[in-house]
Design a protein around this motif. Sequence first.
Motif, PDB file in Angstrom:
ATOM      1  N   ASP A 104      30.520  33.765   6.482  1.00 18.52           N
ATOM      2  CA  ASP A 104      30.988  32.724   7.394  1.00 18.52           C
ATOM      3  C   ASP A 104      32.442  32.968   7.794  1.00 18.52           C
ATOM      4  O   ASP A 104      32.800  32.843   8.969  1.00 18.52           O
ATOM      5  CB  ASP A 104      30.852  31.359   6.712  1.00 18.52           C
ATOM      6  N   TYR A 105      33.271  33.336   6.833  1.00 17.98           N
ATOM      7  CA  TYR A 105      34.679  33.631   7.128  1.00 17.98           C
ATOM      8  C   TYR A 105      34.803  34.835   8.078  1.00 17.98           C
ATOM      9  O   TYR A 105      35.600  34.812   9.029  1.00 17.98           O
ATOM     10  CB  TYR A 105      35.437  33.925   5.835  1.00 17.98           C
ATOM     11  N   ILE A 106      34.037  35.865   7.797  1.00 12.75           N
ATOM     12  CA  ILE A 106      34.092  37.078   8.636  1.00 12.75           C
ATOM     13  C   ILE A 106      33.736  36.746  10.080  1.00 12.75           C
ATOM     14  O   ILE A 106      34.362  37.240  11.030  1.00 12.75           O
ATOM     15  CB  ILE A 106      33.135  38.155   8.073  1.00 12.75           C
ATOM     16  N   GLY A 107      32.742  35.884  10.268  1.00 18.22           N
ATOM     17  CA  GLY A 107      32.320  35.500  11.621  1.00 18.22           C
ATOM     18  C   GLY A 107      33.377  34.769  12.413  1.00 18.22           C
ATOM     19  O   GLY A 107      33.297  34.692  13.639  1.00 18.22           O
ATOM     20  N   LYS A 108      34.380  34.237  11.756  1.00 22.09           N
ATOM     21  CA  LYS A 108      35.439  33.485  12.442  1.00 22.09           C
ATOM     22  C   LYS A 108      36.608  34.366  12.892  1.00 22.09           C
ATOM     23  O   LYS A 108      37.495  33.887  13.595  1.00 22.09           O
ATOM     24  CB  LYS A 108      35.968  32.381  11.515  1.00 22.09           C
ATOM     25  N   VAL A 109      36.616  35.626  12.465  1.00 20.62           N
ATOM     26  CA  VAL A 109      37.749  36.512  12.766  1.00 20.62           C
ATOM     27  C   VAL A 109      37.335  37.517  13.856  1.00 20.62           C
ATOM     28  O   VAL A 109      36.396  38.291  13.666  1.00 20.62           O
ATOM     29  CB  VAL A 109      38.203  37.263  11.499  1.00 20.62           C
ATOM     30  N   PRO A 110      38.015  37.512  15.009  1.00 19.33           N
ATOM     31  CA  PRO A 110      37.583  38.324  16.157  1.00 19.33           C
ATOM     32  C   PRO A 110      37.521  39.828  15.896  1.00 19.33           C
ATOM     33  O   PRO A 110      36.682  40.517  16.477  1.00 19.33           O
ATOM     34  CB  PRO A 110      38.642  38.012  17.227  1.00 19.33           C
ATOM     35  N   PHE A 111      38.396  40.339  15.035  1.00 21.23           N
ATOM     36  CA  PHE A 111      38.415  41.801  14.853  1.00 21.23           C
ATOM     37  C   PHE A 111      37.532  42.268  13.696  1.00 21.23           C
ATOM     38  O   PHE A 111      37.551  43.443  13.336  1.00 21.23           O
ATOM     39  CB  PHE A 111      39.854  42.317  14.668  1.00 21.23           C
ATOM     40  N   LEU A 112      36.737  41.360  13.115  1.00 18.85           N
ATOM     41  CA  LEU A 112      35.801  41.723  12.054  1.00 18.85           C
ATOM     42  C   LEU A 112      34.368  41.661  12.567  1.00 18.85           C
ATOM     43  O   LEU A 112      34.015  40.763  13.340  1.00 18.85           O
ATOM     44  CB  LEU A 112      35.946  40.792  10.848  1.00 18.85           C
ATOM     45  N   GLU A 113      33.549  42.598  12.130  1.00 23.63           N
ATOM     46  CA  GLU A 113      32.122  42.611  12.467  1.00 23.63           C
ATOM     47  C   GLU A 113      31.320  42.627  11.172  1.00 23.63           C
ATOM     48  O   GLU A 113      31.509  43.517  10.337  1.00 23.63           O
ATOM     49  CB  GLU A 113      31.774  43.841  13.308  1.00 23.63           C
ATOM     50  N   LEU A 155      41.255  38.744  -3.979  1.00 21.05           N
ATOM     51  CA  LEU A 155      41.038  37.324  -3.688  1.00 21.05           C
ATOM     52  C   LEU A 155      40.410  36.634  -4.896  1.00 21.05           C
ATOM     53  O   LEU A 155      39.368  37.064  -5.398  1.00 21.05           O
ATOM     54  CB  LEU A 155      40.113  37.168  -2.471  1.00 21.05           C
ATOM     55  N   LEU A 156      41.057  35.557  -5.320  1.00 27.60           N
ATOM     56  CA  LEU A 156      40.590  34.809  -6.485  1.00 27.60           C
ATOM     57  C   LEU A 156      39.723  33.636  -6.020  1.00 27.60           C
ATOM     58  O   LEU A 156      40.125  32.841  -5.163  1.00 27.60           O
ATOM     59  CB  LEU A 156      41.792  34.301  -7.286  1.00 27.60           C
ATOM     60  N   LYS A 157      38.507  33.567  -6.554  1.00 21.36           N
ATOM     61  CA  LYS A 157      37.586  32.468  -6.215  1.00 21.36           C
ATOM     62  C   LYS A 157      38.054  31.164  -6.861  1.00 21.36           C
ATOM     63  O   LYS A 157      38.581  31.195  -7.975  1.00 21.36           O
ATOM     64  CB  LYS A 157      36.178  32.803  -6.706  1.00 21.36           C
ATOM     65  N   PRO A 158      37.799  30.043  -6.189  1.00 14.99           N
ATOM     66  CA  PRO A 158      37.247  29.885  -4.833  1.00 14.99           C
ATOM     67  C   PRO A 158      38.248  30.332  -3.772  1.00 14.99           C
ATOM     68  O   PRO A 158      39.451  30.054  -3.897  1.00 14.99           O
ATOM     69  CB  PRO A 158      36.954  28.384  -4.746  1.00 14.99           C
ATOM     70  N   ILE A 159      37.761  30.996  -2.757  1.00 14.77           N
ATOM     71  CA  ILE A 159      38.639  31.629  -1.764  1.00 14.77           C
ATOM     72  C   ILE A 159      38.875  30.678  -0.591  1.00 14.77           C
ATOM     73  O   ILE A 159      37.928  30.267   0.091  1.00 14.77           O
ATOM     74  CB  ILE A 159      38.013  32.947  -1.256  1.00 14.77           C
ATOM     75  N   LEU A 198      42.299  35.032   5.405  1.00  8.98           N
ATOM     76  CA  LEU A 198      42.870  35.524   6.659  1.00  8.98           C
ATOM     77  C   LEU A 198      44.060  36.439   6.409  1.00  8.98           C
ATOM     78  O   LEU A 198      44.219  37.466   7.083  1.00  8.98           O
ATOM     79  CB  LEU A 198      43.274  34.329   7.528  1.00  8.98           C
ATOM     80  N   ARG A 199      44.908  36.084   5.437  1.00 12.41           N
ATOM     81  CA  ARG A 199      46.043  36.960   5.110  1.00 12.41           C
ATOM     82  C   ARG A 199      45.552  38.316   4.622  1.00 12.41           C
ATOM     83  O   ARG A 199      46.114  39.358   4.966  1.00 12.41           O
ATOM     84  CB  ARG A 199      46.928  36.304   4.046  1.00 12.41           C
ATOM     85  N   ALA A 200      44.474  38.312   3.831  1.00 10.93           N
ATOM     86  CA  ALA A 200      43.938  39.571   3.298  1.00 10.93           C
ATOM     87  C   ALA A 200      43.392  40.471   4.407  1.00 10.93           C
ATOM     88  O   ALA A 200      43.631  41.682   4.418  1.00 10.93           O
ATOM     89  CB  ALA A 200      42.844  39.277   2.271  1.00 10.93           C
ATOM     90  N   VAL A 201      42.662  39.884   5.362  1.00 14.28           N
ATOM     91  CA  VAL A 201      42.074  40.731   6.413  1.00 14.28           C
ATOM     92  C   VAL A 201      43.133  41.227   7.390  1.00 14.28           C
ATOM     93  O   VAL A 201      42.989  42.310   7.972  1.00 14.28           O
ATOM     94  CB  VAL A 201      40.919  40.018   7.141  1.00 14.28           C
ATOM     95  N   HIS A 202      44.208  40.468   7.567  1.00 18.91           N
ATOM     96  CA  HIS A 202      45.302  40.984   8.403  1.00 18.91           C
ATOM     97  C   HIS A 202      45.971  42.173   7.716  1.00 18.91           C
ATOM     98  O   HIS A 202      46.379  43.137   8.381  1.00 18.91           O
ATOM     99  CB  HIS A 202      46.312  39.880   8.706  1.00 18.91           C
ATOM    100  N   LYS A 203      46.101  42.108   6.401  1.00 18.07           N
ATOM    101  CA  LYS A 203      46.612  43.268   5.660  1.00 18.07           C
ATOM    102  C   LYS A 203      45.701  44.469   5.860  1.00 18.07           C
ATOM    103  O   LYS A 203      46.151  45.601   6.042  1.00 18.07           O
ATOM    104  CB  LYS A 203      46.725  42.941   4.162  1.00 18.07           C
TER     105      LYS A 203
END
Length: 243
Positions: free
Chosen positions: A19-28, A97-101, A107-112
């Motif tokens: 669900d998180y991945i689907g919200k980020v435009p540069f992730l597939e 990333l420590l659960k619960p995420i 978002l900070r992690a995927v920008h990295k």
Amino acid sequence: MIRCIAVDDEAYAANILADYIGKVPFLELVGTTTSPLEAISWVQDGKVDLVFLDIQMPELTGIQFMKICGNKCRVILTTAYPEYALEGYELDVIDYLLKPIAFDRFLRAVHKAQVAMTTLAKQTPVAPVLVPAAAPDFMFVKGESKNKFLRVDFNEMLYVEGLKNYVSIFTQRLRLVTYQTLRDLEEQLPQPPFYRVHKSYIISIDKVSMVDGNTIYIGDTTIPVGETYREGFLKMIREREQR
């Protein structure tokens, strides 16, 4: 676009990441799985750039997964156990990333990841473009003595006349006679500008001043067009006329 998979032995945890991945435009999102073995096959097939990877799984731990996949993908570790963070960083993960995420932390992690993977792409060496070597613009022909060779520049050649095993090369400055067949010499000459127009003649089309029927004029010299070569030669002349 960064192709991602979420790997977690708990399906609901993998679905949250999806669900998180689907919200980020540069992730597939390529897929989610509870099986690290299935995920390894996706990575090995080259379908994945970034893996969101749980550490504690029954079939394989996340650390074992990373050691198997090597550098075929980048990894963001996900776990409920903070004590694994150091080992993960030693294996060059993007983030931990420590659960619960929370989404903002995700978002900070995927920008990295985006920054790290863009930098790597820029550093990847580009295969050099191979430029074909320039064709030679001259040749050497045998002189009158055994170890004597004469240079002939193609742009100075007017025409060549063959007589059995000898050829006469007529240039703008002189005439050279060399022991060689016309057929062998023809293979050394670039086409164009050189064309075989008769069983006994090769001409440089650049030096032709006029063509009149079956006769070629090069300066004051007239050269016949052979029956076998007439159709191809006249076709070439017509094509050049249309340019």
